[in-house]
Design a protein around this motif. Structure first.
Motif, mmCIF file in Angstrom:
data_model
loop_
_atom_site.group_PDB
_atom_site.id
_atom_site.type_symbol
_atom_site.label_atom_id
_atom_site.label_comp_id
_atom_site.label_asym_id
_atom_site.label_seq_id
_atom_site.Cartn_x
_atom_site.Cartn_y
_atom_site.Cartn_z
ATOM 1 N N ARG A 50 -2.003 7.347 2.650
ATOM 2 C CA ARG A 50 -2.570 7.252 3.996
ATOM 3 C C ARG A 50 -2.478 5.803 4.453
ATOM 4 N NH1 ARG A 50 -5.553 11.421 1.807
ATOM 5 N NH2 ARG A 50 -6.153 13.042 3.279
ATOM 6 N N GLY A 51 -2.223 5.612 5.749
ATOM 7 C CA GLY A 51 -2.163 4.261 6.295
ATOM 8 C C GLY A 51 -1.861 4.301 7.779
ATOM 9 N N ILE A 52 -1.755 3.122 8.358
ATOM 10 C CA ILE A 52 -1.451 3.007 9.781
ATOM 11 C C ILE A 52 0.036 2.714 9.916
ATOM 12 C CG2 ILE A 52 -1.875 1.715 11.903
ATOM 13 C CD1 ILE A 52 -4.702 1.202 10.813
ATOM 14 N N LEU A 53 0.731 3.594 10.631
ATOM 15 C CA LEU A 53 2.171 3.451 10.814
ATOM 16 C C LEU A 53 2.451 2.281 11.746
ATOM 17 C CD1 LEU A 53 4.974 4.614 10.267
ATOM 18 C CD2 LEU A 53 4.670 6.083 12.253
ATOM 19 N N GLN A 54 3.114 1.264 11.206
ATOM 20 C CA GLN A 54 3.451 0.077 11.989
ATOM 21 C C GLN A 54 4.890 0.101 12.476
ATOM 22 O OE1 GLN A 54 1.382 -2.490 12.960
ATOM 23 N NE2 GLN A 54 -0.186 -1.105 12.202
ATOM 24 N N GLY A 55 5.749 0.831 11.759
ATOM 25 C CA GLY A 55 7.144 0.891 12.173
ATOM 26 C C GLY A 55 7.949 1.788 11.257
ATOM 27 N N TYR A 56 9.172 2.091 11.683
ATOM 28 C CA TYR A 56 10.077 2.944 10.932
ATOM 29 C C TYR A 56 11.484 2.705 11.461
ATOM 30 C CZ TYR A 56 9.485 5.623 15.162
ATOM 31 O OH TYR A 56 9.427 5.979 16.473
ATOM 32 N N ASP A 57 12.468 3.216 10.728
ATOM 33 C CA ASP A 57 13.838 3.108 11.201
ATOM 34 C C ASP A 57 14.514 4.479 11.144
ATOM 35 O OD1 ASP A 57 14.510 3.535 8.539
ATOM 36 O OD2 ASP A 57 15.224 1.505 8.183
ATOM 37 N N VAL A 58 15.806 4.520 11.435
ATOM 38 C CA VAL A 58 16.516 5.790 11.493
ATOM 39 C C VAL A 58 16.637 6.465 10.137
ATOM 40 C CG1 VAL A 58 17.817 5.203 13.573
ATOM 41 C CG2 VAL A 58 18.776 4.678 11.325
ATOM 42 N N HIS A 59 16.410 5.734 9.051
ATOM 43 C CA HIS A 59 16.458 6.305 7.707
ATOM 44 C C HIS A 59 15.089 6.789 7.253
ATOM 45 C CE1 HIS A 59 20.499 4.752 7.417
ATOM 46 N NE2 HIS A 59 20.044 3.574 7.791
ATOM 47 N N MET A 60 14.095 6.717 8.140
ATOM 48 C CA MET A 60 12.709 7.089 7.867
ATOM 49 C C MET A 60 12.033 6.145 6.871
ATOM 50 S SD MET A 60 11.953 9.377 9.973
ATOM 51 C CE MET A 60 10.368 9.847 9.383
ATOM 52 N N ASN A 61 12.591 4.928 6.703
ATOM 53 C CA ASN A 61 11.855 3.904 5.975
ATOM 54 C C ASN A 61 10.633 3.589 6.821
ATOM 55 O OD1 ASN A 61 13.841 3.552 3.908
ATOM 56 N ND2 ASN A 61 15.056 2.379 5.362
ATOM 57 N N LEU A 62 9.459 3.516 6.185
ATOM 58 C CA LEU A 62 8.214 3.355 6.913
ATOM 59 C C LEU A 62 7.515 2.061 6.521
ATOM 60 C CD1 LEU A 62 6.766 6.927 6.235
ATOM 61 C CD2 LEU A 62 8.144 6.205 8.198
ATOM 62 N N VAL A 63 6.823 1.460 7.460
ATOM 63 C CA VAL A 63 5.936 0.339 7.175
ATOM 64 C C VAL A 63 4.525 0.839 7.449
ATOM 65 C CG1 VAL A 63 5.260 -2.014 7.760
ATOM 66 C CG2 VAL A 63 7.671 -1.353 7.842
ATOM 67 N N LEU A 64 3.699 0.845 6.404
ATOM 68 C CA LEU A 64 2.311 1.287 6.520
ATOM 69 C C LEU A 64 1.376 0.116 6.251
ATOM 70 C CD1 LEU A 64 2.449 4.629 4.502
ATOM 71 C CD2 LEU A 64 2.445 4.362 6.979
ATOM 72 N N GLU A 65 0.399 -0.038 7.103
ATOM 73 C CA GLU A 65 -0.617 -1.067 6.937
ATOM 74 C C GLU A 65 -1.913 -0.404 6.482
ATOM 75 O OE1 GLU A 65 -2.620 -3.392 10.339
ATOM 76 O OE2 GLU A 65 -0.839 -4.544 9.766
ATOM 77 N N ASN A 66 -2.731 -1.134 5.732
ATOM 78 C CA ASN A 66 -3.989 -0.598 5.193
ATOM 79 C C ASN A 66 -3.743 0.682 4.399
ATOM 80 O OD1 ASN A 66 -5.433 -2.670 6.469
ATOM 81 N ND2 ASN A 66 -5.607 -1.481 8.329
ATOM 82 N N ALA A 67 -2.650 0.697 3.652
ATOM 83 C CA ALA A 67 -2.262 1.891 2.892
ATOM 84 C C ALA A 67 -3.197 2.103 1.707
ATOM 85 C CB ALA A 67 -0.833 1.760 2.411
ATOM 86 N N GLU A 68 -3.445 3.377 1.414
ATOM 87 C CA GLU A 68 -4.245 3.739 0.247
ATOM 88 C C GLU A 68 -3.761 5.075 -0.290
ATOM 89 O OE1 GLU A 68 -8.162 5.615 2.389
ATOM 90 O OE2 GLU A 68 -8.127 3.462 2.053
ATOM 91 N N GLU A 69 -3.971 5.236 -1.602
ATOM 92 C CA GLU A 69 -3.568 6.459 -2.273
ATOM 93 C C GLU A 69 -4.712 6.904 -3.168
ATOM 94 O OE1 GLU A 69 0.064 8.087 -5.106
ATOM 95 O OE2 GLU A 69 -0.242 5.941 -4.892
ATOM 96 N N GLU A 70 -4.981 8.201 -3.157
ATOM 97 C CA GLU A 70 -6.031 8.744 -4.019
ATOM 98 C C GLU A 70 -5.388 9.286 -5.290
ATOM 99 O OE1 GLU A 70 -9.369 12.184 -3.874
ATOM 100 O OE2 GLU A 70 -9.118 10.970 -2.071
ATOM 101 N N ILE A 71 -5.811 8.725 -6.419
ATOM 102 C CA ILE A 71 -5.279 9.142 -7.715
ATOM 103 C C ILE A 71 -6.463 9.531 -8.593
ATOM 104 C CG2 ILE A 71 -4.000 8.437 -9.775
ATOM 105 C CD1 ILE A 71 -2.556 6.384 -7.985
ATOM 106 N N ASP A 72 -6.484 10.795 -9.024
ATOM 107 C CA ASP A 72 -7.561 11.319 -9.874
ATOM 108 C C ASP A 72 -8.936 11.062 -9.269
ATOM 109 O OD1 ASP A 72 -5.707 12.226 -11.763
ATOM 110 O OD2 ASP A 72 -5.701 10.279 -12.792
ATOM 111 N N GLY A 73 -9.052 11.240 -7.956
ATOM 112 C CA GLY A 73 -10.332 11.099 -7.276
ATOM 113 C C GLY A 73 -10.740 9.667 -6.969
ATOM 114 N N VAL A 74 -9.908 8.692 -7.339
ATOM 115 C CA VAL A 74 -10.202 7.285 -7.087
ATOM 116 C C VAL A 74 -9.221 6.757 -6.049
ATOM 117 C CG1 VAL A 74 -10.324 4.976 -8.111
ATOM 118 C CG2 VAL A 74 -11.021 6.972 -9.449
ATOM 119 N N THR A 75 -9.747 6.178 -4.970
ATOM 120 C CA THR A 75 -8.899 5.633 -3.918
ATOM 121 C C THR A 75 -8.453 4.232 -4.287
ATOM 122 O OG1 THR A 75 -10.046 6.937 -2.240
ATOM 123 C CG2 THR A 75 -8.769 5.053 -1.462
ATOM 124 N N GLN A 76 -7.145 4.031 -4.296
ATOM 125 C CA GLN A 76 -6.584 2.714 -4.598
ATOM 126 C C GLN A 76 -5.972 2.144 -3.330
ATOM 127 O OE1 GLN A 76 -3.797 3.231 -7.819
ATOM 128 N NE2 GLN A 76 -5.423 3.347 -9.334
#
Length: 75
Positions: free
Chosen positions: A29-55
């Motif tokens: 999860r994060g805020i989409l700041q940009g992308y290109d035609v290859h769907m490369n994404l730039v995410l700000e304030n990104a976080e991932e939940e792993i085993d119930g813990v948000t990193q």
């Protein structure tokens, strides 16, 4: 008039929170700041939940060939 996928993505998601599903079952999860035609994404304030813990990951560049889908975040 038919719209292109990147035009729709730009209007619907740019600068807003998104959920990105990646190959291997990962979800970031994060805020989409940009992308290109290859769907490369730039995410700000990104976080991932792993085993119930948000990193927090800060700013991420996600390679487009790993992206399964992008969805607006429900927050």
């Amino acid at each position: 008039m038919t719209k292109r996928p990147l035009e729709i993505l730009d209007k619907a998601l740019n600068q807003k929170p998104v959920i990105v599903s990646l190959k291997g079952g990962r979800e970031i999860r994060g805020i989409l700041q940009g992308y290109d035609v290859h769907m490369n994404l730039v995410l700000e304030n990104a976080e991932e939940e792993i085993d119930g813990v948000t990193q927090k990951a800060g700013t991420l560049i996600v390679r487009g060939d790993n992206v399964i889908y992008i969805s607006p975040s429900v927050e």
